[in-house]
Design a protein around this motif. Structure first.
Motif, PDB file in Angstrom:
ATOM      1  N   LEU A 182       3.616   2.851   5.960  1.00 18.59           N
ATOM      2  CA  LEU A 182       3.735   2.257   7.286  1.00 18.59           C
ATOM      3  C   LEU A 182       5.198   1.978   7.585  1.00 18.59           C
ATOM      4  N   PHE A 183       5.613   2.294   8.819  1.00 18.85           N
ATOM      5  CA  PHE A 183       6.989   2.032   9.244  1.00 18.85           C
ATOM      6  C   PHE A 183       7.019   0.784  10.114  1.00 18.85           C
ATOM      7  N   ARG A 184       8.000  -0.066   9.856  1.00 16.59           N
ATOM      8  CA  ARG A 184       8.053  -1.375  10.491  1.00 16.59           C
ATOM      9  C   ARG A 184       8.771  -1.326  11.834  1.00 16.59           C
ATOM     10  N   ASN A 185       8.314  -2.193  12.720  1.00 15.51           N
ATOM     11  CA  ASN A 185       8.872  -2.281  14.061  1.00 15.51           C
ATOM     12  C   ASN A 185      10.121  -3.153  14.098  1.00 15.51           C
ATOM     13  N   SER A 186      10.105  -4.259  13.389  1.00  8.99           N
ATOM     14  CA  SER A 186      11.229  -5.188  13.437  1.00  8.99           C
ATOM     15  C   SER A 186      11.172  -6.102  12.228  1.00  8.99           C
ATOM     16  N   TYR A 187      12.137  -7.017  12.136  1.00  5.64           N
ATOM     17  CA  TYR A 187      12.145  -7.986  11.048  1.00  5.64           C
ATOM     18  C   TYR A 187      10.929  -8.899  11.120  1.00  5.64           C
ATOM     19  N   ARG A 188      10.325  -8.995  12.302  1.00  7.45           N
ATOM     20  CA  ARG A 188       9.158  -9.869  12.464  1.00  7.45           C
ATOM     21  C   ARG A 188       7.873  -9.212  11.976  1.00  7.45           C
ATOM     22  N   THR A 189       7.925  -7.916  11.698  1.00 11.34           N
ATOM     23  CA  THR A 189       6.740  -7.220  11.196  1.00 11.34           C
ATOM     24  C   THR A 189       6.544  -7.584   9.727  1.00 11.34           C
ATOM     25  N   PRO A 190       5.469  -8.266   9.371  1.00  9.81           N
ATOM     26  CA  PRO A 190       5.293  -8.722   7.985  1.00  9.81           C
ATOM     27  C   PRO A 190       4.997  -7.573   7.041  1.00  9.81           C
ATOM     28  N   ILE A 191       5.432  -7.731   5.794  1.00  7.86           N
ATOM     29  CA  ILE A 191       5.164  -6.718   4.772  1.00  7.86           C
ATOM     30  C   ILE A 191       3.803  -6.955   4.127  1.00  7.86           C
ATOM     31  N   LYS A 192       3.401  -8.215   3.952  1.00  5.40           N
ATOM     32  CA  LYS A 192       2.120  -8.572   3.348  1.00  5.40           C
ATOM     33  C   LYS A 192       1.911  -7.864   2.012  1.00  5.40           C
ATOM     34  N   PRO A 193       2.689  -8.235   0.990  1.00  3.49           N
ATOM     35  CA  PRO A 193       2.570  -7.575  -0.321  1.00  3.49           C
ATOM     36  C   PRO A 193       1.166  -7.678  -0.894  1.00  3.49           C
ATOM     37  N   CYS A 194       0.819  -6.674  -1.678  1.00  2.00           N
ATOM     38  CA  CYS A 194      -0.527  -6.587  -2.254  1.00  2.00           C
ATOM     39  C   CYS A 194      -0.472  -6.648  -3.774  1.00  2.00           C
ATOM     40  N   GLY A 195      -1.305  -7.500  -4.380  1.00  2.00           N
ATOM     41  CA  GLY A 195      -1.471  -7.531  -5.830  1.00  2.00           C
ATOM     42  C   GLY A 195      -0.168  -7.780  -6.569  1.00  2.00           C
ATOM     43  N   THR A 196       0.012  -7.089  -7.685  1.00  2.00           N
ATOM     44  CA  THR A 196       1.243  -7.206  -8.490  1.00  2.00           C
ATOM     45  C   THR A 196       2.305  -6.302  -7.870  1.00  2.00           C
ATOM     46  N   TRP A 197       2.607  -6.563  -6.611  1.00  2.00           N
ATOM     47  CA  TRP A 197       3.476  -5.674  -5.824  1.00  2.00           C
ATOM     48  C   TRP A 197       4.856  -5.502  -6.427  1.00  2.00           C
ATOM     49  N   ASP A 198       5.370  -6.571  -7.043  1.00  2.63           N
ATOM     50  CA  ASP A 198       6.726  -6.498  -7.577  1.00  2.63           C
ATOM     51  C   ASP A 198       6.836  -5.536  -8.755  1.00  2.63           C
ATOM     52  N   GLN A 199       5.694  -5.157  -9.333  1.00  2.00           N
ATOM     53  CA  GLN A 199       5.687  -4.194 -10.443  1.00  2.00           C
ATOM     54  C   GLN A 199       5.392  -2.771  -9.961  1.00  2.00           C
ATOM     55  N   GLU A 200       5.085  -2.637  -8.682  1.00  2.00           N
ATOM     56  CA  GLU A 200       4.669  -1.336  -8.159  1.00  2.00           C
ATOM     57  C   GLU A 200       5.594  -0.804  -7.068  1.00  2.00           C
ATOM     58  N   ILE A 201       6.732  -1.442  -6.871  1.00  2.00           N
ATOM     59  CA  ILE A 201       7.673  -0.980  -5.848  1.00  2.00           C
ATOM     60  C   ILE A 201       8.200   0.407  -6.209  1.00  2.00           C
ATOM     61  N   ILE A 202       8.269   1.277  -5.210  1.00  2.00           N
ATOM     62  CA  ILE A 202       8.777   2.634  -5.395  1.00  2.00           C
ATOM     63  C   ILE A 202      10.092   2.757  -4.636  1.00  2.00           C
ATOM     64  N   THR A 203      11.157   3.114  -5.338  1.00  2.00           N
ATOM     65  CA  THR A 203      12.447   3.331  -4.687  1.00  2.00           C
ATOM     66  C   THR A 203      12.480   4.725  -4.089  1.00  2.00           C
ATOM     67  N   VAL A 204      12.908   4.829  -2.844  1.00  2.00           N
ATOM     68  CA  VAL A 204      12.970   6.123  -2.167  1.00  2.00           C
ATOM     69  C   VAL A 204      14.260   6.833  -2.553  1.00  2.00           C
ATOM     70  N   GLY A 205      14.143   8.025  -3.104  1.00  2.00           N
ATOM     71  CA  GLY A 205      15.317   8.758  -3.558  1.00  2.00           C
ATOM     72  C   GLY A 205      15.732   8.292  -4.934  1.00  2.00           C
ATOM     73  N   ASP A 206      17.045   8.308  -5.218  1.00  2.00           N
ATOM     74  CA  ASP A 206      17.513   7.875  -6.529  1.00  2.00           C
ATOM     75  C   ASP A 206      17.496   6.352  -6.596  1.00  2.00           C
ATOM     76  N   ASN A 207      17.943   5.822  -7.706  1.00  2.00           N
ATOM     77  CA  ASN A 207      17.854   4.384  -7.928  1.00  2.00           C
ATOM     78  C   ASN A 207      19.141   3.631  -7.590  1.00  2.00           C
ATOM     79  N   GLN A 208      19.941   4.164  -6.681  1.00  2.00           N
ATOM     80  CA  GLN A 208      21.168   3.478  -6.299  1.00  2.00           C
ATOM     81  C   GLN A 208      20.853   2.184  -5.546  1.00  2.00           C
ATOM     82  N   THR A 209      21.812   1.281  -5.565  1.00  2.00           N
ATOM     83  CA  THR A 209      21.655  -0.005  -4.883  1.00  2.00           C
ATOM     84  C   THR A 209      21.490   0.189  -3.380  1.00  2.00           C
ATOM     85  N   ASN A 210      20.669  -0.659  -2.778  1.00  2.00           N
ATOM     86  CA  ASN A 210      20.438  -0.686  -1.330  1.00  2.00           C
ATOM     87  C   ASN A 210      19.629   0.493  -0.802  1.00  2.00           C
TER      88      ASN A 210
END
Length: 243
Positions: free
Chosen positions: A138-166
């Motif tokens: 899902l693509f977000r509209n603005s900063y006001r669009t909530p992410i609403k993390p699911c489950g153990t979300w912090d262990q399942e984050i996928i970085t887009v592309g390589d693992n560079q900062t930001n």
């Protein structure tokens, strides 16, 4: 469905796909046109009914005049009211039959356009690398669009592309929305068809299902949200008559 024959909004949406870097400029585009709900005519005069029908007819003609000689753009009109769910399934059935190699699909609303550049190639690569868990982005509209993390979300984050900062990331979410999203085609078709009653917004029943899936700790539905806000911009299609 337009209330005015202007094609301003749909042009804005289609042109914004040029911001999807790596997407072929000849990738098939399907534009659905829904008919009016018959009950919506009950309290209208004959003149108002005729005006609405003429607006829809002119909108359809305007689209054909614009894209008739653009071979990768396909217009799918409906002779009865299908609503969002029915229109999406109609398009998916046609795609499955006539473009059987399609594996991924962007579903774009007529009044949401991409406002920032997006690495299409990297997103498809992540979907290929995570076929069993990454079904929907899902693509977000603005900063006001909530992410609403699911489950153990912090262990399942996928970085887009390589693992560079930001680098932008994909975060598991309990939010399902009809706003612009990228999906695995066959998962999406099966999921939309599963809501049975198609004459409605898919996000209504699927949001409930997504929330329940996260609450049950079953791992969710494979829904992710693109971390960067402001990727899409709203044109307010319900109240605007174009430009």
């Amino acid at each position: 469905m337009p209330s005015h024959p202007s094609t301003y909004m749909i042009e804005k949406v289609i042109n914004s796909t040029k911001l999807l870097t790596g997407l072929s400029p000849t990738a098939p585009i399907f534009i659905t046109i829904d008919d009016f709900l018959l009950d919506s005519f009950n309290n209208l005069s004959s003149a108002d009914q005729e005006e609405r029908l003429q607006s829809l007819e002119q909108y359809t003609i305007n689209l054909y005049n614009m894209f008739l000689y653009t071979p990768h753009v396909h217009i799918i009109p409906s002779m009865k009211h299908l609503h969002v769910g029915g229109s999406v399934v109609k398009a998916l059935n046609l795609i499955e039959r006539n473009f059987p190699t399609v594996r991924y699909l962007y579903q774009l609303q007529h009044d949401y356009y991409f406002g920032k550049e997006l690495d299409h190639t990297a997103l498809i690569s992540e979907m290929k690398n995570n076929p069993d868990k990454l079904n929907y982005i899902l693509f977000r509209n603005s900063y006001r669009t909530p992410i609403k993390p699911c489950g153990t979300w912090d262990q399942e984050i996928i970085t887009v592309g390589d693992n560079q900062t930001n680098k932008p990331s994909l975060i598991p979410t309990s939010k399902y929305s009809d706003n612009n999203h990228l999906v695995q085609f066959h998962w999406y078709k099966e999921t939309i068809e599963s809501i049975i009653s198609l004459a409605r917004f898919p996000e209504n029943p699927l949001q409930v299902r997504a929330k329940d899936a996260c609450a049950s700790r079953s791992g969710g539905m494979g829904l992710y949200v693109y971390s960067e806000p402001g990727m899409i911009v709203h044109l307010d299609g319900r109240n605007s008559q174009g430009a």
